[in-house]
Scaffold this active site. Structure first.
Site, short mmCIF file in Angstrom:
data_model
loop_
_atom_site.label_atom_id
_atom_site.label_comp_id
_atom_site.label_asym_id
_atom_site.label_seq_id
_atom_site.Cartn_x
_atom_site.Cartn_y
_atom_site.Cartn_z
N GLY A 73 -90.77 -24.27 -58.33
CA GLY A 73 -89.89 -25.16 -57.99
C GLY A 73 -90.00 -25.18 -60.30
CB THR A 74 -92.31 -25.26 -62.37
OG1 THR A 74 -93.17 -26.60 -61.59
CG2 THR A 74 -93.23 -25.22 -64.03
CB CYS A 328 -98.28 -32.74 -62.40
SG CYS A 328 -97.02 -31.73 -61.16
C1 LIG Z 1 -88.44 -32.81 -58.83
C2 LIG Z 1 -89.73 -31.75 -59.00
N1 LIG Z 1 -89.60 -30.25 -59.70
C3 LIG Z 1 -90.17 -29.39 -59.93
C4 LIG Z 1 -91.24 -29.58 -59.27
C5 LIG Z 1 -92.31 -28.51 -59.66
O1 LIG Z 1 -92.07 -27.35 -58.66
P1 LIG Z 1 -93.48 -26.48 -57.94
O2 LIG Z 1 -94.21 -27.72 -57.97
O3 LIG Z 1 -93.58 -25.09 -57.22
O4 LIG Z 1 -93.93 -25.73 -58.82
C6 LIG Z 1 -92.16 -30.70 -58.34
C7 LIG Z 1 -93.38 -30.39 -58.10
O5 LIG Z 1 -93.85 -31.49 -58.08
C8 LIG Z 1 -91.11 -31.72 -57.93
O6 LIG Z 1 -91.69 -33.00 -57.32
#
Ligand SMILES: Cc1ncc(COP(=O)(O)O)c(C=O)c1O
Length: 383
Positions: A73-74, A328
């Site tokens: 996601g990031t 995080c």
């Molecule tokens: C709303 C949201 N966006 C982005 C992310 C980041 O995703 P990833 O952990 O796959 O990098 C998260 C993960 O906690 C999230 O909850």
């Protein structure tokens, strides 16, 4: 007998669905070729990749060529925000509209752009965490190139008015990105009905593996890639594709969507159970977010007067895994930026715990969590 720990932190990450696990194994053992190779091994993997792309696109109402696989996601958020603005900013400058309660995957990408001279407006939210489409309208400028508002919040579950915002943007050149990492697989998500141009998702939030996700990019939208190397993903994301991850993500998404209504029933029961059990034991709490318009699987509760780090430790001792704010930022004593945007730097923002339900959660688990909260607060002399 050793107590089995209870996992109520599914918004942080989820167990991989057994079917997804099983589907992946073959792509780490027998069908392991590089999808760019022309030989038999490569062609077999390419087929799995194409099938994954088609299934994922179909699940969100997109076309396969509009899906860019990422490392989660990031990366998908960064590619949308930085990749789009860097490609489309004019020498005179560029403006972006976002929101104070976004995930750091968006917020820190925006800060990077700000250091590079981009102007960013962070919209406030109301006490339930909602941003208003009218506020987006008010902040739109001629040089606004991007609007980035998340679909559902990871800390409170609040669902934003994405359709209403896309309607506001209908007559404006700005493109609309939504971070749907918490929404995909947990509620119906269709890029056409939402009216978005880019949408980020991550497999480990819906019982797929970690380190794989995707960005939907509406056909015709161009991005400056973040990674440079091979010509994978139509030159939008270099690097050998994670075929096993993609197969796992596809399977997990299919399972999540086919089980959606059953799981929703369970989450409704879990919500009721948690609140009733806390009420019965006389625990004082405040519910954060928007219960009428939020993800069913996320419940954010403040326990007035409680030291949240101490409460988390006590709950962990009781075998209950929950979190304060987003994983995080856990470990830091800063109050959550999401709750602070909703309630200011107050006891309510500092004393909040997120309970998040998922695959395998039962009403009994939640009942035990409520008992553990009661016991912990009593031990901490907050009750
Ligand atoms: C709303 C949201 N966006 C982005 C992310 C980041 O995703 P990833 O952990 O796959 O990098 C998260 C993960 O906690 C999230 O909850």
């Amino acid at each position: 007998m050793v107590k089995q720990p209870i996992y109520l932190d599914h918004a942080a990450t989820t167990p991989v669905h057994p079917d997804a696990c099983e589907a992946m194994i073959q792509y780490m053992t027998e069908v392991f070729g590089n999808p760019s190779s022309v030989h038999h091994f490569g062609r077999e993997t390419r087929k799995a990749l194409d099938e994954g792309r088609t299934a994922i696109a179909r699940a969100i109402g997109a076309s396969p060529d509009e899906i860019v696989f990422t490392g989660g996601g990031t990366e998908a958020d960064n590619l949308a925000v930085i990749g789009y603005v860097q490609k489309h900013r004019k020498p005179g400058g560029a403006h972006v509209i976002s929101c104070a309660t976004e995930h750091h995957g968006v917020l820190h990408a925006l800060e990077e752009l700000e250091r590079d001279g981009v102007d960013v407006t962070y919209l406030p939210v109301d006490e339930k965490g909602n941003v208003s489409a009218a506020a987006v309208q008010d902040e739109l400028r001629d040089d606004t190139v991007l609007v980035s508002i998340m679909t559902a919040n990871n800390e409170t579950g609040t669902i934003q008015p994405i359709r209403a915002i896309s309607e506001v943007l209908a007559d404006h050149a700005a493109v609309f990105h939504t971070d749907a990492v918490q929404a995909v697989g947990k509620m119906p998500v269709n890029v056409e009905s939402l009216g978005v141009d880019m949408l980020a998702s991550s497999a480990h939030k819906f019982n797929g593996p970690n380190g794989i996700g995707f960005l939907y990019v509406r056909r015709g939208i161009t991005l400056k890639p973040l990674l440079h190397g091979g010509s994978q993903e139509s030159r939008r994301r270099a690097g050998t594709e994670n075929t096993a991850g993609i197969v796992g993500m596809k399977t997990a998404l299919e399972r999540s969507l086919s089980e959606l209504s059953d799981r929703e029933e369970t989450y409704r029961l879990c919500r009721r159970t948690l609140l009733e059990a806390l009420d019965e034991s006389g625990v004082d709490y405040l519910q954060n977010g928007d219960p009428e318009n939020g993800l069913l699987q996320v419940m954010n509760l403040s326990f007035p007067g409680a030291d949240v780090e101490q409460l988390l430790m006590n709950l962990d001792l009781e075998g209950i895994a929950v979190s304060s704010g987003s994983a995080c930022t856990a470990g830091s004593v800063e109050p959550s930026h999401v709750l602070t945007a909703m309630h200011g730097d107050t006891d309510r923002s500092r004393a909040a715990i997120r309970f998040s339900f998922g695959l395998g959660t039962t009403g009994d688990d939640v009942q035990k969590a409520a008992t553990a909260v009661d016991k912990s607060l009593a031990r901490m002399k907050v009750k």
